[in-house]
Design a protein around this motif. Structure first.
Motif, PDB file in Angstrom:
ATOM      1  N   VAL A  53       0.860  -1.187   0.000  1.00  0.00           N
ATOM      2  CA  VAL A  53       0.000   0.000   0.000  1.00  0.00           C
ATOM      3  C   VAL A  53       0.897   1.238   0.000  1.00  0.00           C
ATOM      4  O   VAL A  53       1.666   1.437   0.944  1.00  0.00           O
ATOM      5  CB  VAL A  53      -0.913   0.009   1.237  1.00  0.00           C
ATOM      6  CG1 VAL A  53      -1.827   1.233   1.225  1.00  0.00           C
ATOM      7  CG2 VAL A  53      -1.727  -1.280   1.308  1.00  0.00           C
ATOM      8  N   GLU A  81       0.565   4.336   0.636  1.00  0.00           N
ATOM      9  CA  GLU A  81       0.488   5.227   1.799  1.00  0.00           C
ATOM     10  C   GLU A  81       1.228   4.652   3.000  1.00  0.00           C
ATOM     11  O   GLU A  81       1.739   5.402   3.836  1.00  0.00           O
ATOM     12  CB  GLU A  81      -0.978   5.481   2.187  1.00  0.00           C
ATOM     13  CG  GLU A  81      -1.799   6.159   1.113  1.00  0.00           C
ATOM     14  CD  GLU A  81      -2.584   5.175   0.280  1.00  0.00           C
ATOM     15  OE1 GLU A  81      -3.783   5.443   0.047  1.00  0.00           O
ATOM     16  OE2 GLU A  81      -2.011   4.144  -0.136  1.00  0.00           O
ATOM     17  N   GLU A 114       7.371  -0.762  -6.550  1.00  0.00           N
ATOM     18  CA  GLU A 114       6.476  -0.555  -7.684  1.00  0.00           C
ATOM     19  C   GLU A 114       6.442  -1.746  -8.638  1.00  0.00           C
ATOM     20  O   GLU A 114       5.364  -2.124  -9.119  1.00  0.00           O
ATOM     21  CB  GLU A 114       6.856   0.720  -8.438  1.00  0.00           C
ATOM     22  CG  GLU A 114       5.854   1.115  -9.497  1.00  0.00           C
ATOM     23  CD  GLU A 114       4.431   1.203  -8.970  1.00  0.00           C
ATOM     24  OE1 GLU A 114       3.506   0.761  -9.681  1.00  0.00           O
ATOM     25  OE2 GLU A 114       4.236   1.686  -7.836  1.00  0.00           O
ATOM     26  N   ARG A 118       4.193  -4.220  -6.997  1.00  0.00           N
ATOM     27  CA  ARG A 118       2.824  -3.702  -7.004  1.00  0.00           C
ATOM     28  C   ARG A 118       2.190  -3.894  -8.388  1.00  0.00           C
ATOM     29  O   ARG A 118       1.037  -4.304  -8.510  1.00  0.00           O
ATOM     30  CB  ARG A 118       2.852  -2.233  -6.597  1.00  0.00           C
ATOM     31  CG  ARG A 118       1.567  -1.687  -6.022  1.00  0.00           C
ATOM     32  CD  ARG A 118       1.782  -0.283  -5.466  1.00  0.00           C
ATOM     33  NE  ARG A 118       2.562  -0.299  -4.241  1.00  0.00           N
ATOM     34  CZ  ARG A 118       3.751   0.270  -4.101  1.00  0.00           C
ATOM     35  NH1 ARG A 118       4.324   0.907  -5.108  1.00  0.00           N
ATOM     36  NH2 ARG A 118       4.394   0.204  -2.940  1.00  0.00           N
ATOM     37  N   ALA A 144      -1.044  -6.223  -9.474  1.00  0.00           N
ATOM     38  CA  ALA A 144      -2.184  -5.649 -10.193  1.00  0.00           C
ATOM     39  C   ALA A 144      -2.485  -6.445 -11.451  1.00  0.00           C
ATOM     40  O   ALA A 144      -3.651  -6.702 -11.788  1.00  0.00           O
ATOM     41  CB  ALA A 144      -1.908  -4.185 -10.533  1.00  0.00           C
ATOM     42  N   VAL A 175     -10.215  -0.754   4.230  1.00  0.00           N
ATOM     43  CA  VAL A 175     -10.607  -1.350   2.952  1.00  0.00           C
ATOM     44  C   VAL A 175     -11.651  -2.416   3.238  1.00  0.00           C
ATOM     45  O   VAL A 175     -11.717  -2.959   4.347  1.00  0.00           O
ATOM     46  CB  VAL A 175      -9.402  -1.958   2.207  1.00  0.00           C
ATOM     47  CG1 VAL A 175      -8.420  -0.876   1.800  1.00  0.00           C
ATOM     48  CG2 VAL A 175      -8.702  -3.015   3.056  1.00  0.00           C
ATOM     49  N   TRP A 216      -7.380  -4.848  -0.347  1.00  0.00           N
ATOM     50  CA  TRP A 216      -6.857  -3.615  -0.968  1.00  0.00           C
ATOM     51  C   TRP A 216      -6.553  -3.845  -2.448  1.00  0.00           C
ATOM     52  O   TRP A 216      -6.885  -3.010  -3.289  1.00  0.00           O
ATOM     53  CB  TRP A 216      -5.603  -3.149  -0.229  1.00  0.00           C
ATOM     54  CG  TRP A 216      -4.985  -1.916  -0.829  1.00  0.00           C
ATOM     55  CD1 TRP A 216      -5.368  -0.621  -0.610  1.00  0.00           C
ATOM     56  CD2 TRP A 216      -3.898  -1.863  -1.760  1.00  0.00           C
ATOM     57  NE1 TRP A 216      -4.583   0.234  -1.358  1.00  0.00           N
ATOM     58  CE2 TRP A 216      -3.685  -0.504  -2.068  1.00  0.00           C
ATOM     59  CE3 TRP A 216      -3.098  -2.834  -2.362  1.00  0.00           C
ATOM     60  CZ2 TRP A 216      -2.691  -0.098  -2.960  1.00  0.00           C
ATOM     61  CZ3 TRP A 216      -2.114  -2.429  -3.252  1.00  0.00           C
ATOM     62  CH2 TRP A 216      -1.913  -1.069  -3.543  1.00  0.00           C
ATOM     63  N   LEU A 217      -5.954  -4.987  -2.779  1.00  0.00           N
ATOM     64  CA  LEU A 217      -5.659  -5.289  -4.182  1.00  0.00           C
ATOM     65  C   LEU A 217      -6.942  -5.360  -5.010  1.00  0.00           C
ATOM     66  O   LEU A 217      -7.003  -4.848  -6.128  1.00  0.00           O
ATOM     67  CB  LEU A 217      -4.895  -6.609  -4.289  1.00  0.00           C
ATOM     68  CG  LEU A 217      -3.434  -6.602  -3.839  1.00  0.00           C
ATOM     69  CD1 LEU A 217      -2.880  -8.023  -3.801  1.00  0.00           C
ATOM     70  CD2 LEU A 217      -2.579  -5.725  -4.746  1.00  0.00           C
ATOM     71  N   GLU A 232      -9.762  -3.879  -4.294  1.00  0.00           N
ATOM     72  CA  GLU A 232     -10.298  -2.517  -4.355  1.00  0.00           C
ATOM     73  C   GLU A 232      -9.588  -1.716  -5.434  1.00  0.00           C
ATOM     74  O   GLU A 232     -10.235  -0.989  -6.217  1.00  0.00           O
ATOM     75  CB  GLU A 232     -10.122  -1.840  -2.999  1.00  0.00           C
ATOM     76  CG  GLU A 232     -10.635  -0.410  -2.928  1.00  0.00           C
ATOM     77  CD  GLU A 232     -10.354   0.233  -1.590  1.00  0.00           C
ATOM     78  OE1 GLU A 232      -9.279   0.870  -1.449  1.00  0.00           O
ATOM     79  OE2 GLU A 232     -11.176   0.088  -0.681  1.00  0.00           O
ATOM     80  N   GLN A 233      -8.268  -1.845  -5.521  1.00  0.00           N
ATOM     81  CA  GLN A 233      -7.507  -1.126  -6.537  1.00  0.00           C
ATOM     82  C   GLN A 233      -7.902  -1.561  -7.943  1.00  0.00           C
ATOM     83  O   GLN A 233      -7.856  -0.764  -8.891  1.00  0.00           O
ATOM     84  CB  GLN A 233      -6.001  -1.350  -6.327  1.00  0.00           C
ATOM     85  CG  GLN A 233      -5.449  -0.776  -5.037  1.00  0.00           C
ATOM     86  CD  GLN A 233      -5.675   0.719  -4.928  1.00  0.00           C
ATOM     87  OE1 GLN A 233      -5.154   1.499  -5.730  1.00  0.00           O
ATOM     88  NE2 GLN A 233      -6.458   1.129  -3.941  1.00  0.00           N
ATOM     89  N   ALA A 234      -8.315  -2.823  -8.075  1.00  0.00           N
ATOM     90  CA  ALA A 234      -8.693  -3.361  -9.380  1.00  0.00           C
ATOM     91  C   ALA A 234     -10.141  -3.041  -9.732  1.00  0.00           C
ATOM     92  O   ALA A 234     -10.587  -3.356 -10.840  1.00  0.00           O
ATOM     93  CB  ALA A 234      -8.479  -4.866  -9.410  1.00  0.00           C
ATOM     94  N   GLY A 235     -10.879  -2.433  -8.811  1.00  0.00           N
ATOM     95  CA  GLY A 235     -12.278  -2.128  -9.059  1.00  0.00           C
ATOM     96  C   GLY A 235     -13.158  -3.358  -9.083  1.00  0.00           C
ATOM     97  O   GLY A 235     -14.192  -3.374  -9.756  1.00  0.00           O
TER      98      GLY A 235
END
Length: 232
Positions: free
Chosen positions: A15, A17, A27, A30, A34, A77, A98-99, A101-104
């Motif tokens: 994450v 943050e 990165e 990450r 994703a 999350v 969280w993953l 959520e990031q992927a929608g």
């Protein structure tokens, strides 16, 4: 039936943050996570189950909330398609949420925590059960390799750690169910490899499916083995 799986590690530093100034260092990891989650969603699962270690065996079927407050970040999350509130997720499952959520992700999602010392046979049976929850099941499997890969690793250096992680990487990258099922719980505990039990859930779920696998990330930043793989 299991139709796809994404295998990801679960460091809170995923994450941005939480990672703060060190965010750029992870990165590549990450981005690999994703990509794996995107492939999982593209397979069209009717149900996703997030699997990771927790202090005790526990399941979330009506939503769940994971807090990042313990890492100094004031946000939460939630599992997709769950309620606003719900039982608190284990830390590994929080990173999985969280993953997603990031992927929608908007697919109905359950979560399952397994103790790190769970017997292999029990994990195989659990995986078989999870695969039977719907006609098209996807797993998001959260787990780290050995935390003893370097002198500065959380568990200090152990000469067996690199070989262990190499075997795990080969198994995850080739969908070698027998190799995953055969991972030794005692050795995993000594090497602080908490992904062992979740990976064996995956092996049980994938039995008889003929899924193939692709390993997209393998490294040990901070002395901890991290792997990302897509099964489909």
């Amino acid at each position: 039936m299991l139709v796809a799986a994404a295998v990801c590690p679960c460091p809170p530093l995923l994450v941005p943050e939480v990672a703060a100034g060190a965010a750029a260092e992870l990165e590549p990891l990450r981005a690999a996570c994703a990509e794996a989650v995107a492939a999982l969603l593209a397979a069209g699962p009717e149900l996703i189950v997030v699997v990771g270690t927790g202090p005790e065996a526990e399941v979330w079927t009506e939503g769940g909330v994971g807090s990042l407050h313990r890492y100094g970040v004031g946000r939460v999350v939630r599992l997709p398609s769950g309620g606003v509130d719900g039982p608190e997720l284990a830390p590994a499952l929080t990173i999985g949420a969280w993953l997603l959520e990031q992927a929608g992700a908007a697919v109905p999602t359950h979560a399952c925590a397994v103790p790190a010392d769970s017997p292999a046979a029990r994990m195989a049976g659990l995986g078989e059960g999870l695969a039977g929850l719907a006609d098209r099941v996807g797993l998001l499997v959260m787990g780290d390799g050995s935390a003893r890969r370097s002198l500065k690793a959380p568990g200090y250096l152990d000469g067996r750690a690199e070989e262990y992680d190499g075997a795990v990487a080969r198994a995850l990258g080739s969908a070698d169910l027998a190799a995953l099922a055969g991972l030794d719980a005692g050795l995993a505990a000594e090497l602080l490899a908490e992904g062992r039990a979740p990976w064996q859930v995956l092996a049980g779920a994938a039995e008889g499916t003929g899924l193939t696998a692709r390993l997209t990330y393998q490294d040990a930043p901070y002395g901890v083995g991290y792997f990302v793989a897509s099964w489909g």
